[in-house]
Design an enzyme around this catalytic site. Structure first.
Site, PDB file in Angstrom:
ATOM      1  N   GLU A 147      14.587  33.695  73.355  1.00  0.00           N
ATOM      2  CA  GLU A 147      14.137  32.634  74.368  1.00  0.00           C
ATOM      3  C   GLU A 147      14.976  32.900  75.478  1.00  0.00           C
ATOM      4  O   GLU A 147      16.049  33.183  75.673  1.00  0.00           O
ATOM      5  CB  GLU A 147      14.472  31.140  73.701  1.00  0.00           C
ATOM      6  CG  GLU A 147      13.749  30.841  72.304  1.00  0.00           C
ATOM      7  CD  GLU A 147      14.303  29.843  71.827  1.00  0.00           C
ATOM      8  OE1 GLU A 147      15.194  29.120  72.271  1.00  0.00           O
ATOM      9  OE2 GLU A 147      13.773  29.329  70.657  1.00  0.00           O
ATOM     10  N   LYS A 149      17.097  31.606  78.570  1.00  0.00           N
ATOM     11  CA  LYS A 149      18.455  30.519  78.496  1.00  0.00           C
ATOM     12  C   LYS A 149      18.227  29.837  79.636  1.00  0.00           C
ATOM     13  O   LYS A 149      18.762  30.011  80.649  1.00  0.00           O
ATOM     14  CB  LYS A 149      19.659  31.140  78.295  1.00  0.00           C
ATOM     15  CG  LYS A 149      20.799  30.179  77.969  1.00  0.00           C
ATOM     16  CD  LYS A 149      21.780  30.863  77.677  1.00  0.00           C
ATOM     17  CE  LYS A 149      23.236  29.814  77.189  1.00  0.00           C
ATOM     18  NZ  LYS A 149      23.567  29.278  78.511  1.00  0.00           N
ATOM     19  N   ASP A 151      18.526  27.014  82.561  1.00  0.00           N
ATOM     20  CA  ASP A 151      19.784  26.697  83.396  1.00  0.00           C
ATOM     21  C   ASP A 151      19.607  25.100  83.581  1.00  0.00           C
ATOM     22  O   ASP A 151      19.183  24.695  84.901  1.00  0.00           O
ATOM     23  CB  ASP A 151      20.154  27.391  84.533  1.00  0.00           C
ATOM     24  CG  ASP A 151      21.357  27.124  84.939  1.00  0.00           C
ATOM     25  OD1 ASP A 151      22.465  26.310  84.049  1.00  0.00           O
ATOM     26  OD2 ASP A 151      22.059  27.376  86.090  1.00  0.00           O
ATOM     27  N   TYR A 261      12.739  23.308  72.795  1.00  0.00           N
ATOM     28  CA  TYR A 261      13.098  24.476  72.143  1.00  0.00           C
ATOM     29  C   TYR A 261      13.615  24.390  70.872  1.00  0.00           C
ATOM     30  O   TYR A 261      14.000  25.316  70.110  1.00  0.00           O
ATOM     31  CB  TYR A 261      14.446  25.353  72.796  1.00  0.00           C
ATOM     32  CG  TYR A 261      15.422  24.529  73.178  1.00  0.00           C
ATOM     33  CD1 TYR A 261      16.332  24.001  71.932  1.00  0.00           C
ATOM     34  CD2 TYR A 261      16.084  24.283  74.442  1.00  0.00           C
ATOM     35  CE1 TYR A 261      17.322  23.071  72.543  1.00  0.00           C
ATOM     36  CE2 TYR A 261      17.021  23.463  74.672  1.00  0.00           C
ATOM     37  CZ  TYR A 261      17.801  23.047  73.585  1.00  0.00           C
ATOM     38  OH  TYR A 261      18.845  22.124  73.781  1.00  0.00           O
ATOM     39  N   LYS A 355      24.533  36.582  77.566  1.00  0.00           N
ATOM     40  CA  LYS A 355      24.606  36.134  78.980  1.00  0.00           C
ATOM     41  C   LYS A 355      24.583  37.297  79.888  1.00  0.00           C
ATOM     42  O   LYS A 355      25.080  38.372  79.830  1.00  0.00           O
ATOM     43  CB  LYS A 355      26.309  35.634  79.274  1.00  0.00           C
ATOM     44  CG  LYS A 355      26.356  34.510  78.333  1.00  0.00           C
ATOM     45  CD  LYS A 355      25.490  33.134  78.343  1.00  0.00           C
ATOM     46  CE  LYS A 355      25.810  32.409  79.929  1.00  0.00           C
ATOM     47  NZ  LYS A 355      27.015  31.824  80.123  1.00  0.00           N
ATOM     48  N   CYS A 450      60.200  27.596  87.100  1.00  0.00           N
ATOM     49  CA  CYS A 450      58.826  26.729  86.600  1.00  0.00           C
ATOM     50  C   CYS A 450      58.956  25.898  88.186  1.00  0.00           C
ATOM     51  O   CYS A 450      59.699  25.264  88.647  1.00  0.00           O
ATOM     52  CB  CYS A 450      59.191  25.731  85.626  1.00  0.00           C
ATOM     53  SG  CYS A 450      57.828  24.397  85.490  1.00  0.00           S
ATOM     54  N   CYS A 453      59.790  22.077  87.195  1.00  0.00           N
ATOM     55  CA  CYS A 453      61.040  21.581  86.578  1.00  0.00           C
ATOM     56  C   CYS A 453      62.313  22.450  87.114  1.00  0.00           C
ATOM     57  O   CYS A 453      63.233  22.147  86.733  1.00  0.00           O
ATOM     58  CB  CYS A 453      61.237  21.101  85.209  1.00  0.00           C
ATOM     59  SG  CYS A 453      60.886  22.721  84.137  1.00  0.00           S
ATOM     60  N   CYS A 468      57.163  28.409  80.877  1.00  0.00           N
ATOM     61  CA  CYS A 468      58.202  27.531  81.060  1.00  0.00           C
ATOM     62  C   CYS A 468      58.779  26.923  79.600  1.00  0.00           C
ATOM     63  O   CYS A 468      57.819  26.240  78.981  1.00  0.00           O
ATOM     64  CB  CYS A 468      58.043  26.276  82.187  1.00  0.00           C
ATOM     65  SG  CYS A 468      59.140  25.085  81.922  1.00  0.00           S
ATOM     66  N   CYS A 473      59.484  19.215  80.430  1.00  0.00           N
ATOM     67  CA  CYS A 473      58.924  19.725  81.720  1.00  0.00           C
ATOM     68  C   CYS A 473      57.888  18.492  82.071  1.00  0.00           C
ATOM     69  O   CYS A 473      56.912  18.333  81.293  1.00  0.00           O
ATOM     70  CB  CYS A 473      58.425  21.034  81.700  1.00  0.00           C
ATOM     71  SG  CYS A 473      57.471  21.468  83.190  1.00  0.00           S
TER      72      CYS A 473
END
Length: 727
Positions: A147, A149, A151, A261, A355, A450, A453, A468, A473
């Site tokens: 089928e 796909k 969107d 579907y 895809k 980091c 922090c 980190c 943090c």
């Protein structure tokens, strides 16, 4: 929503009638006794003629009435229903004009979840998926359905006695929004299914994808620009926005369309009912027969080669279609095989999405930034000059990690190629023209500390992620708070990204457990930006409601590295409570199928930290202590604690199904025959495992004996253990 929700088998469970939520729209099914018979008959005739004309025009592309004839019938029906409101009915085409504005959308719980699809991106990936499915089924081949796909936005529409009763969005797969009034305005959606009650189940759910045709999208944008309004970004977002209009008369102005579907929930057909389709392609034929629009590009195929031909053709016709597609969905056709394959996590084993390659565009990388995640991972991202990719305006994109930036030498000011991975996540692919860099261009220096922090970062040899390691943090905690409250975790609506940042920064929350003390600080919450009394009340109510979430959701919500939703369910079923999981040993964890040494070690180390143990104790003290009451395998079943090996080809089930049956009864299913094996289940062509079992004197049983053992608790008896009088 991408075409990723055609993932249901028709099952029989009871579902109550859905009440009409809007009293202004409640229809009468019984006409007033004083209504003239000729009025009732004429209204019914007009409805039939208009509904037939709509189906021929919007579904079958074979119009029967011209515009003037259609308009004349519609105006006559509107006049009749206005003069005689008692003859209105939910399947009347007059209901397509829209209803009074709603104050919001009611939540709908899907009787069968609308789950997601796994993805593959090339032929090798598809062949691997197909082989896994065949290996699980122990078959040489299985017909499939291909089928396009679409969107768009996934919907589930419930019909009771053939009449549309409710339409709901996919939502999170388990719960969506009631958009019935808006869906009534879509002319390709039947308000009443075609055919008599003998061929339509009393309750049936049709699932499909709503979309805005490309040609209609262009015309809609032209109208908006002429009116001085901003243009819509792409057809998918426009379809989603149109379907979620609180005023359905506005939705009625948008030319939405729909392809169905799959069949979803069904009530009224027994498992052996001859009307029930045996395969997915048969389900689509049913939907078409009932007046639902099915994509004509859907085809049944027999082999991998035919699938790849279909995919190649879909890529070629993609630009000529009047709707967006981003790939192809492939499903095993036979519904009984779908049932046997089942699901792994939230993805079906019997369907996959192939895809298409991501669309790309070129733009300028303005700056590189770094976010700190809930596990301490430092994730770099690119600030971009906004550019349209695949119909979506992209202004930021991921740069993956420190090593990727260095390897591809991304720098601020570069012209770069970007794409949307899987047509969803924007990512920077490469620098498009390094020789165009300015003289002052400098290589990017990834931070050694980091950003939140200032703790020195670390990167282990076996992973590309820079982290980190400071468990206090602030940035990590904000991300954890957001994750904890997300819909897939504890589902605390109103505690999103902004509030998850504000609460710790203002000192309202310093631990996850503090969420459940916020009711004591309502006055302080009212001082937060954009948090009026209604929002605060809604937040506190959502926090209170989250107390009823199951243990598996709470375990997932804690954000422990390596613990996803599926492994959280395994832990929940095994240990039953927070304290049980907290005190689990590494040996106990490794005994759980699916929990490996890395995750087991991570869990033990997590609960060895006093701060984390204190969090669990605080939650329990606050009453956040769900108990998993899922029934355990019966200790009375003779298979409990018994070790099996399954080999050879079984006739009524695959080896995987046999192993799952063993585990469900508390037995152990292993792959190797040893002296500790209690039974070898031997099918046809058993091979070396049978030889080894005979050599080790392991009890060998056939499939019939195995089924009797599992289903009737009849323990197989070794022939050499019988008295001669019993033979």
């Amino acid at each position: 929503m991408h075409h990723s929700n055609q993932l249901t088998l028709a099952v029989d469970t009871k579902i109550p009638p859905v009440p009409h939520q809007d009293k202004n729209l409640q229809m009468q099914f019984d006409t007033d006794s004083s209504t003239p018979d000729d009025v009732v008959a004429r209204a019914a005739q007009l409805r039939d003629e208009i509904n037939r004309a709509n189906r021929l025009y919007y579904v079958e592309n074979a119009p029967e009435l011209d515009d003037a004839e259609w308009d004349g019938r519609m105006q006559e029906l509107l006049a009749l229903e206005a003069a005689h409101p008692e003859i209105q009915s939910p399947d009347s085409p007059t209901q397509r004009v829209g209803a009074p504005p709603s104050s919001g959308f009611d939540e709908v719980v899907h009787p069968i979840p609308m789950l997601s699809l796994g993805n593959v991106f090339d032929e090798e990936g598809f062949r691997a998926w197909y082989k896994r499915a065949l290996d699980f089924l122990e078959l040489e081949s299985a017909p499939m359905v291909c089928e396009l796909k679409i969107d768009g936005l996934a919907l589930a529409i419930t019909y009771r006695d053939g009449v549309m009763e409710r339409a709901a969005t996919r939502g999170d797969g388990e719960r969506g929004e009631d958009v019935t009034d808006n869906v009534r305005t879509i002319r390709s959606v039947p308000l009443r299914l075609a055919g008599d009650s003998e061929i339509i189940p009393p309750v049936v759910e049709l699932r499909g994808e709503v979309f805005l045709p490309n040609s209609k999208f262009a015309a809609l944008n032209a109208e908006r620009e002429e009116a001085g309004l901003p243009a819509y970004v792409n057809p998918r977002n426009s379809a989603s926005g149109s379907l979620r209009q609180l005023d359905s008369t506005e939705t009625a102005k948008r030319p939405l369309d729909m392809f169905f579907y799959a069949l979803g929930y069904i009530d009224g057909w027994d498992a052996d009912d001859t009307k029930r389709p045996q395969n997915h392609s048969g389900s689509l034929e049913k939907i078409e027969a009932w007046g639902g629009r099915v994509n004509t590009e859907t085809h049944r195929v027999e082999s991998v080669e035919e699938v790849m031909d279909y995919i190649a053709n879909a890529g070629e016709i993609r630009e000529s279609l009047d709707y967006g597609i981003d790939g192809v969905v492939i499903k095993i056709d036979d519904l009984s095989l779908q049932s046997r394959l089942g699901f792994v996590g939230r993805d079906p084993r019997w369907a996959i999405a192939y895809k298409f390659p991501a669309e790309q565009a070129e733009t300028t990388l303005k700056a590189i930034h770094v976010n700190v995640g809930r596990t301490g991972a430092l994730t770099p991202w690119a600030e971009l000059d906004p550019v349209v990719v695949g119909g979506v305006t992209v202004g930021r994109a991921t740069l993956h990690n420190k090593d990727e930036i260095a390897r591809k030498d991304f720098r601020a000011g570069d012209r770069v190629v970007i794409q949307r991975a899987g047509d969803v996540i924007p990512q920077v692919v490469e620098v498009s023209a390094k020789n165009e860099r300015s003289a002052d261009s400098k290589a990017y220096a990834f931070p050694d500390n980091c950003p939140s922090c200032e703790t020195p970062t670390v990167q282990s040899e076996d992973e590309a992620v820079t982290r980190c390691v400071n468990t206090t943090c602030p940035a990590q905690f904000e991300r954890l708070l957001e994750h904890f409250s997300s819909r897939v975790a504890m589902d605390i609506e109103g505690l999103g990204e902004r509030v998850a940042q504000d609460l710790p920064r203002l000192g309202f929350v310093s631990s996850i457990s503090d969420i459940y003390r916020l009711h004591e600080r309502k006055d302080d919450l009212l001082e937060l930006d954009k948090m009026g009394e209604t929002r605060v009340d809604n937040l506190l109510r959502a926090i209170e409601n989250s107390r009823s979430q199951p243990l598996s959701k709470l375990l997932f919500a804690l954000g422990i590295t390596g613990i996803g939703s599926e492994s959280a369910e395994w832990l929940s079923r095994r240990f039953r409570s927070l304290s049980g999981v907290k005190d689990a040993t590494e040996e106990e964890l490794l005994a759980i199928d699916g929990i490996g040494p890395v995750v087991a070690t991570t869990l033990v180390e997590y609960f060895a930290v006093e701060q984390n143990r204190q969090l669990i104790d605080d939650l329990i003290e606050l009453g956040i202590n769900p108990i998993d009451n899922t029934p355990e395998p019966s200790a009375d079943h003779p298979a409990n604690g018994v070790t099996f090996v399954v080999t050879g080809r079984l006739e009524t089930m695959s080896r995987s199904e046999a192993q799952n049956r063993i585990k469900s009864l508390g037995g152990k299913a292993t792959g190797s025959v040893t002296g500790k094996t209690n039974f070898l289940v031997a099918g046809a062509e058993a091979g070396s495992k049978l030889e080894k079992a005979n050599r080790l004197n392991v009890h060998v049983i056939n499939e019939t004996e195995f089924i009797a053992f599992m289903e009737e608790s009849i323990v197989p008896v070794r022939p050499d253990s019988l008295d001669s009088a019993d033979v």
